[in-house]
Motif scaffolding. Structure first.
Motif, short mmCIF file in Angstrom:
data_model
loop_
_atom_site.label_atom_id
_atom_site.label_comp_id
_atom_site.label_asym_id
_atom_site.label_seq_id
_atom_site.Cartn_x
_atom_site.Cartn_y
_atom_site.Cartn_z
N LEU A 1 0.81 -1.22 0.00
CA LEU A 1 0.00 0.00 0.00
C LEU A 1 0.85 1.27 0.00
O LEU A 1 0.56 2.21 -0.77
N ASN B 1 -8.16 0.79 5.44
CA ASN B 1 -7.57 0.73 4.11
C ASN B 1 -7.18 -0.69 3.73
O ASN B 1 -7.34 -1.11 2.58
N TRP C 1 -10.44 -2.30 2.83
CA TRP C 1 -10.99 -1.81 1.56
C TRP C 1 -10.22 -2.35 0.36
O TRP C 1 -10.79 -2.95 -0.55
N TYR C 2 -8.89 -2.13 0.34
CA TYR C 2 -8.09 -2.58 -0.80
C TYR C 2 -7.94 -4.10 -0.82
O TYR C 2 -7.79 -4.70 -1.89
N SER D 1 -9.02 -6.53 -3.95
CA SER D 1 -8.19 -7.64 -4.43
C SER D 1 -8.99 -8.94 -4.44
O SER D 1 -8.87 -9.75 -5.37
#
Length: 432
Positions: free
Chosen positions: A56, A67, A70-71, A75
């Motif tokens: 990140l 985060n 979320w990311y 993925s």
């Protein structure tokens, strides 16, 4: 007939016939490929936090729990989209054979999983995971179809349930030995080992005689099986199976996949060091995996007594209890020990996938069996990708895993009402 002759005849009839060498090779080939396949899709949850922590910042994104959630969910959605693309292995298997399709799928996910270990940024890692997913998604359908067609009818149900436990055995066997010491990159390198197994499978796994005798693949168009499973009389059951698998996939990715991440957060809040945090995260995942294995052992008997529908509904009920208990009760209390009360329930419910390894082959004839298996088990990932993306948005918006993941229990409530969309096949032989 004399008494001795009657005794000999009766004894011969009651002694189970041993598996042939070809059948044993088929079982070991299916188990081995599915074990490493399970390791591949499960390492996502095991290494999500350390992977996001390293990648990140390279994208200019601050490392925070929301985060990562979320990311990480983005993925997961991309991985599920790649899994949906693996539908193509079904028509390939119905046209060219189960064995070559299975070998190609193993080779693909092995190579691209290993390449994910050398990723230098988040988007490169996602690209390799997307391509690996195309191979991963094919293995369940190929191994499940091959095993059902090779095994004798008397043990087909049992081996169908046992095959699925191999996926979780891969996690339990490999991660404790190699995971903490190798880091997230090493875990993906280990995931590339199945590519080496292709050569063993080439030599030892037979092509089912049922497929060679019944398919007449060369006389049909490549897409004919797709047309057949989407038209009467098979269309209704295909849609029903697809919806039921959407329920299972959302539960897997939104439930058990986030167990290590949730444990990471709890450990950080408790002030534990890195090594302790890593071991607690792995222990939580292994707890879920161990009880899923127990559930897979129980599925054949459960499906035999309650029927395929009853077994699936029961496991959905366990997922409701495990999900609400773990994410709605235990984790919000910031307790390290309490989650381990509910994780075994979550694990047992996760054996729902084993029901389909038994059930799906029973619903379709040989000429379209691999296509139907692949269609329902892969396209369900596309629908589930949208669901997991919404869950990821909820995690990001709420800044917490608790409410979004607890609400996934609603999906299983719906699933319990959908079980009648697929036909009950208990006691029926595999159709030709």
């Amino acid at each position: 007939m004399t008494i001795n002759e009657q005794t000999t005849t009766t004894s011969a009839a009651t002694v189970p016939e041993r598996l042939t060498k070809a059948q044993r090779h088929a079982s070991w080939g299916s188990f081995g490929g599915w074990a490493m396949d399970g390791f591949n899709w499960t390492i996502f949850g095991l290494v999500l936090a350390p992977t996001m922590t390293e990648l990140l910042p390279r994208a200019g994104i601050k490392v925070t729990p929301d985060n990562i959630g979320w990311y990480g969910q983005i993925s997961a959605a991309l991985f599920l989209l790649g899994w949906g693309c693996s539908f193509i292995w079904g028509p390939i298997a119905d046209r060219f054979g189960r064995k070559p399709a299975m070998m190609a799928s193993i080779l693909m996910y092995g190579v691209f999983t290993a390449l994910a270990g050398i990723s230098t940024n988040l988007w490169q890692w996602n690209a390799f995971r997307f391509l690996a997913a195309i191979g991963v998604g094919g293995e369940w359908a190929m191994a499940g179809t091959l095993l059902s067609e090779v095994m004798p009818e008397r043990v087909r149900e049992r081996f169908g349930g046992l095959m699925h436990f191999a996926a979780y055995f891969g996690v339990l066997a490999v991660y404790p030995l190699f995971g903490p010491e190798r880091g997230w990159r090493g875990m993906f390198f280990i995931g590339g080992f199945p590519a080496l197994a292709v050569f063993l499978i080439r030599r030892s796994t037979p092509e089912p005689e049922r497929w060679k005798d019944k398919s007449h693949a060369a006389e049909r168009s490549f897409w004919q099986p797709v047309v057949e499973i989407l038209t009467p009389p098979y269309r209704g059951r295909t849609i029903g199976n697809l919806l039921l698998l959407v329920v299972c996939v959302i539960g897997l990715w939104a439930g058990s996949t986030y167990v290590p991440t949730a444990m990471n957060n709890l450990s950080a809040q408790a002030g534990y060091g890195h090594d302790t945090t890593v071991h607690l995260a792995s222990l939580s995942s292994m707890t879920v995996g161990a009880f899923t294995i127990l559930g897979c052992f129980a599925v054949p008997r459960l499906a035999g007594r309650l029927g395929r529908r009853g077994a699936l509904a029961t496991l959905f009920g366990l997922m409701i209890v495990g999900t609400v208990g773990a994410y709605g009760v235990a984790f919000p209390m910031s307790s390290i020990g309490l989650p381990f009360v509910f994780l075994p329930v979550l694990g047992l419910g996760g054996a729902s996938f084993a029901v389909f390894t038994i059930w799906l082959p029973e619903q379709y004839p040989t000429r379209m069996r691999a296509t139907a298996f692949a269609f329902t088990t892969t396209f369900s990932r596309w629908f589930a990708a949208a669901g997991t993306f919404l869950i990821g948005y909820g995690i990001h918006a709420a800044g917490s895993l608790t409410l979004p993941l607890s609400l996934t229990a609603v999906v299983f409530v719906v699933g319990m009402g959908l079980v009648r969309l697929a036909p009950e096949t208990r006691g029926q032989a595999l159709p030709d």
